[in-house]
Design a protein around this motif. Structure first.
Motif, PDB file in Angstrom:
ATOM      1  N   GLN A 289       0.832  -1.201   0.000  1.00  0.00           N
ATOM      2  CA  GLN A 289       0.000   0.000   0.000  1.00  0.00           C
ATOM      3  C   GLN A 289       0.868   1.254   0.000  1.00  0.00           C
ATOM      4  OE1 GLN A 289      -2.418  -0.834   3.447  1.00  0.00           O
ATOM      5  NE2 GLN A 289      -4.061  -1.705   2.203  1.00  0.00           N
ATOM      6  N   GLN A 290       1.973   1.230   0.731  1.00  0.00           N
ATOM      7  CA  GLN A 290       2.888   2.369   0.741  1.00  0.00           C
ATOM      8  C   GLN A 290       3.564   2.548  -0.616  1.00  0.00           C
ATOM      9  OE1 GLN A 290       3.628   4.795   3.242  1.00  0.00           O
ATOM     10  NE2 GLN A 290       1.587   3.985   3.686  1.00  0.00           N
ATOM     11  N   LEU A 291       3.857   1.459  -1.310  1.00  0.00           N
ATOM     12  CA  LEU A 291       4.425   1.530  -2.657  1.00  0.00           C
ATOM     13  C   LEU A 291       3.473   2.291  -3.582  1.00  0.00           C
ATOM     14  CD1 LEU A 291       6.573   0.610  -4.794  1.00  0.00           C
ATOM     15  CD2 LEU A 291       5.143  -1.437  -5.107  1.00  0.00           C
ATOM     16  N   TYR A 292       2.180   1.970  -3.501  1.00  0.00           N
ATOM     17  CA  TYR A 292       1.187   2.659  -4.327  1.00  0.00           C
ATOM     18  C   TYR A 292       1.122   4.148  -3.975  1.00  0.00           C
ATOM     19  CZ  TYR A 292      -0.588  -1.485  -6.653  1.00  0.00           C
ATOM     20  OH  TYR A 292      -0.706  -2.588  -7.454  1.00  0.00           O
ATOM     21  N   ALA A 293       1.183   4.475  -2.703  1.00  0.00           N
ATOM     22  CA  ALA A 293       1.139   5.879  -2.289  1.00  0.00           C
ATOM     23  C   ALA A 293       2.394   6.623  -2.749  1.00  0.00           C
ATOM     24  CB  ALA A 293       0.986   5.970  -0.767  1.00  0.00           C
ATOM     25  N   ARG A 294       3.566   5.990  -2.592  1.00  0.00           N
ATOM     26  CA  ARG A 294       4.819   6.635  -3.029  1.00  0.00           C
ATOM     27  C   ARG A 294       4.815   6.858  -4.536  1.00  0.00           C
ATOM     28  NH1 ARG A 294       7.025   2.779   0.391  1.00  0.00           N
ATOM     29  NH2 ARG A 294       7.986   1.700  -1.356  1.00  0.00           N
ATOM     30  N   TYR A 295       4.221   5.945  -5.279  1.00  0.00           N
ATOM     31  CA  TYR A 295       4.113   6.093  -6.732  1.00  0.00           C
ATOM     32  C   TYR A 295       3.382   7.402  -7.062  1.00  0.00           C
ATOM     33  CZ  TYR A 295       2.843   5.155 -11.584  1.00  0.00           C
ATOM     34  OH  TYR A 295       2.685   5.247 -12.941  1.00  0.00           O
ATOM     35  N   ASN A 296       2.214   7.599  -6.445  1.00  0.00           N
ATOM     36  CA  ASN A 296       1.426   8.792  -6.748  1.00  0.00           C
ATOM     37  C   ASN A 296       2.167  10.067  -6.374  1.00  0.00           C
ATOM     38  OD1 ASN A 296      -0.613   7.210  -7.733  1.00  0.00           O
ATOM     39  ND2 ASN A 296      -1.915   7.391  -5.945  1.00  0.00           N
ATOM     40  N   HIS A 297       2.835  10.064  -5.239  1.00  0.00           N
ATOM     41  CA  HIS A 297       3.580  11.251  -4.826  1.00  0.00           C
ATOM     42  C   HIS A 297       4.755  11.522  -5.769  1.00  0.00           C
ATOM     43  CE1 HIS A 297       1.794  12.473  -0.940  1.00  0.00           C
ATOM     44  NE2 HIS A 297       1.300  11.248  -0.994  1.00  0.00           N
ATOM     45  N   ALA A 298       5.453  10.474  -6.185  1.00  0.00           N
ATOM     46  CA  ALA A 298       6.607  10.657  -7.068  1.00  0.00           C
ATOM     47  C   ALA A 298       6.182  11.158  -8.448  1.00  0.00           C
ATOM     48  CB  ALA A 298       7.397   9.354  -7.200  1.00  0.00           C
TER      49      ALA A 298
ATOM     50  N   VAL B  37      -5.785  -1.609  -9.226  1.00  0.00           N
ATOM     51  CA  VAL B  37      -6.346  -0.440  -8.564  1.00  0.00           C
ATOM     52  C   VAL B  37      -6.980   0.478  -9.607  1.00  0.00           C
ATOM     53  CG1 VAL B  37      -4.207   0.939  -8.644  1.00  0.00           C
ATOM     54  CG2 VAL B  37      -5.837   1.298  -6.788  1.00  0.00           C
ATOM     55  N   TYR B  38      -8.092   1.102  -9.227  1.00  0.00           N
ATOM     56  CA  TYR B  38      -8.715   2.086 -10.095  1.00  0.00           C
ATOM     57  C   TYR B  38      -7.979   3.412  -9.974  1.00  0.00           C
ATOM     58  CZ  TYR B  38     -12.625  -1.140 -10.530  1.00  0.00           C
ATOM     59  OH  TYR B  38     -13.399  -2.233 -10.779  1.00  0.00           O
ATOM     60  N   LEU B  39      -8.005   4.189 -11.038  1.00  0.00           N
ATOM     61  CA  LEU B  39      -7.263   5.439 -11.115  1.00  0.00           C
ATOM     62  C   LEU B  39      -8.160   6.550 -11.659  1.00  0.00           C
ATOM     63  CD1 LEU B  39      -4.641   7.222 -11.503  1.00  0.00           C
ATOM     64  CD2 LEU B  39      -4.442   6.141 -13.740  1.00  0.00           C
ATOM     65  N   MET B  40      -8.070   7.706 -11.021  1.00  0.00           N
ATOM     66  CA  MET B  40      -8.647   8.929 -11.568  1.00  0.00           C
ATOM     67  C   MET B  40      -7.528   9.962 -11.637  1.00  0.00           C
ATOM     68  SD  MET B  40     -12.434   9.736 -10.065  1.00  0.00           S
ATOM     69  CE  MET B  40     -11.863   9.905  -8.394  1.00  0.00           C
ATOM     70  N   PHE B  41      -7.493  10.702 -12.726  1.00  0.00           N
ATOM     71  CA  PHE B  41      -6.601  11.840 -12.840  1.00  0.00           C
ATOM     72  C   PHE B  41      -7.418  13.077 -12.483  1.00  0.00           C
ATOM     73  CE2 PHE B  41      -4.916   8.971 -16.156  1.00  0.00           C
ATOM     74  CZ  PHE B  41      -3.610   8.866 -15.733  1.00  0.00           C
TER      75      PHE B  41
ATOM     76  N   ASN C  27      -5.977   6.965  -6.494  1.00  0.00           N
ATOM     77  CA  ASN C  27      -6.216   5.516  -6.590  1.00  0.00           C
ATOM     78  C   ASN C  27      -7.217   5.076  -5.539  1.00  0.00           C
ATOM     79  OD1 ASN C  27      -2.743   4.604  -7.262  1.00  0.00           O
ATOM     80  ND2 ASN C  27      -4.289   5.444  -8.594  1.00  0.00           N
ATOM     81  N   THR C  28      -8.003   4.074  -5.905  1.00  0.00           N
ATOM     82  CA  THR C  28      -8.976   3.521  -4.967  1.00  0.00           C
ATOM     83  C   THR C  28      -9.234   2.054  -5.285  1.00  0.00           C
ATOM     84  OG1 THR C  28     -11.141   3.889  -3.948  1.00  0.00           O
ATOM     85  CG2 THR C  28     -11.003   4.225  -6.322  1.00  0.00           C
ATOM     86  N   ASN C  29      -9.758   1.351  -4.299  1.00  0.00           N
ATOM     87  CA  ASN C  29     -10.154  -0.057  -4.430  1.00  0.00           C
ATOM     88  C   ASN C  29      -8.985  -0.958  -4.811  1.00  0.00           C
ATOM     89  OD1 ASN C  29     -12.752   0.750  -3.804  1.00  0.00           O
ATOM     90  ND2 ASN C  29     -13.359   0.939  -5.935  1.00  0.00           N
TER      91      ASN C  29
ATOM     92  N   ALA D  27     -10.049   8.542 -16.313  1.00  0.00           N
ATOM     93  CA  ALA D  27     -10.117   7.428 -15.367  1.00  0.00           C
ATOM     94  C   ALA D  27      -9.547   6.198 -16.036  1.00  0.00           C
ATOM     95  CB  ALA D  27     -11.560   7.191 -14.929  1.00  0.00           C
ATOM     96  N   GLY D  28      -9.103   5.268 -15.226  1.00  0.00           N
ATOM     97  CA  GLY D  28      -8.539   4.045 -15.763  1.00  0.00           C
ATOM     98  C   GLY D  28      -8.285   3.035 -14.668  1.00  0.00           C
ATOM     99  N   LYS D  29      -7.418   2.118 -14.986  1.00  0.00           N
ATOM    100  CA  LYS D  29      -7.097   1.047 -14.058  1.00  0.00           C
ATOM    101  C   LYS D  29      -5.647   0.639 -14.269  1.00  0.00           C
ATOM    102  CE  LYS D  29      -8.493  -3.669 -12.995  1.00  0.00           C
ATOM    103  NZ  LYS D  29      -9.233  -4.820 -13.509  1.00  0.00           N
ATOM    104  N   TYR D  30      -4.939   0.414 -13.167  1.00  0.00           N
ATOM    105  CA  TYR D  30      -3.593  -0.136 -13.209  1.00  0.00           C
ATOM    106  C   TYR D  30      -3.673  -1.629 -12.916  1.00  0.00           C
ATOM    107  CZ  TYR D  30      -1.254   4.449 -12.674  1.00  0.00           C
ATOM    108  OH  TYR D  30      -0.769   5.725 -12.841  1.00  0.00           O
ATOM    109  N   ASP D  31      -2.949  -2.421 -13.691  1.00  0.00           N
ATOM    110  CA  ASP D  31      -2.743  -3.844 -13.397  1.00  0.00           C
ATOM    111  C   ASP D  31      -1.248  -4.044 -13.239  1.00  0.00           C
ATOM    112  OD1 ASP D  31      -5.396  -5.021 -13.460  1.00  0.00           O
ATOM    113  OD2 ASP D  31      -5.422  -4.445 -15.567  1.00  0.00           O
ATOM    114  N   ASP D  32      -0.851  -4.588 -12.085  1.00  0.00           N
ATOM    115  CA  ASP D  32       0.555  -4.615 -11.703  1.00  0.00           C
ATOM    116  C   ASP D  32       1.047  -6.006 -11.335  1.00  0.00           C
ATOM    117  OD1 ASP D  32       0.593  -1.729 -11.784  1.00  0.00           O
ATOM    118  OD2 ASP D  32      -0.483  -1.796  -9.887  1.00  0.00           O
TER     119      ASP D  32
END
Length: 162
Positions: free
Chosen positions: A38-47, A107-111, A91-93, A124-129
């Motif tokens: 979860q922190q990886l996802y948060a750091r991604y958005n901040h970076a 995860v779902y994505l909104m810009f 990101n959500t869900n 809007a979109g979705k990331y698959d990782d």
């Protein structure tokens, strides 16, 4: 005393039933793994939103990829050449699924376009990782973004890699 004995036998039996799944190689993640991912996802958005190209690339394995951008240098170039100063990723869900090699994330994505007042949803979109645990922590091995909805008027949206 008899009730305690029956409870103890029931607990031991239940533990015995749970043990074969783990011994058959069913992938598991620890609570700390879930927190770290979860922190990886948060750091991604901040970076990405902060334009931190090196910080962004460090969230991937050395050969990691985001869509068609593969490897450290390509990921750094992607951020440096990106015009995203007024975008925020939301990101959500998040769903994290253990795999034999690490984990899958979705995860779902909104810009959000913050140049407008009030801010507006830009897309809007979705990331698959594909995620792997490295000596430096959890990292993206592959990240694919699939935008959803119609193309914005006059702005072609490139198709994601297959």
């Amino acid at each position: 005393m008899r009730v305690r004995s029956l409870i103890l036998v029931a607990v031991v039996a239940l533990l015995g039933l749970a043990r074969p799944a783990a011994s058959q190689g069913t992938p598991t993640l620890t609570t700390q793994d879930y927190i770290d991912i979860q922190q990886l996802y948060a750091r991604y958005n901040h970076a990405i939103d902060g334009g931190d190209a090196d910080g962004y690339a460090a969230l991937f394995t050395p050969d990691g990829s985001f869509n068609a951008n593969r490897g450290h240098d390509a990921l750094v170039a992607f951020i440096k050449n990106r015009n995203g100063a007024n975008l925020r990723h939301w990101n959500t869900n998040l769903v994290i699924t253990p795999t034999a090699d690490g984990a899958k994330g979705s995860v779902y994505l909104m810009f959000l376009d913050v140049s407008a007042r009030p801010a507006r949803v830009g897309n809007a979109g979705k990331y698959d990782d594909t995620l792997v645990k490295t000596p430096q922590g959890w990292r993206f091995k592959t990240r694919v973004n699939r935008l959803e909805g119609p193309e914005p008027a006059g702005v072609p949206v490139p198709a994601p890699p297959r």
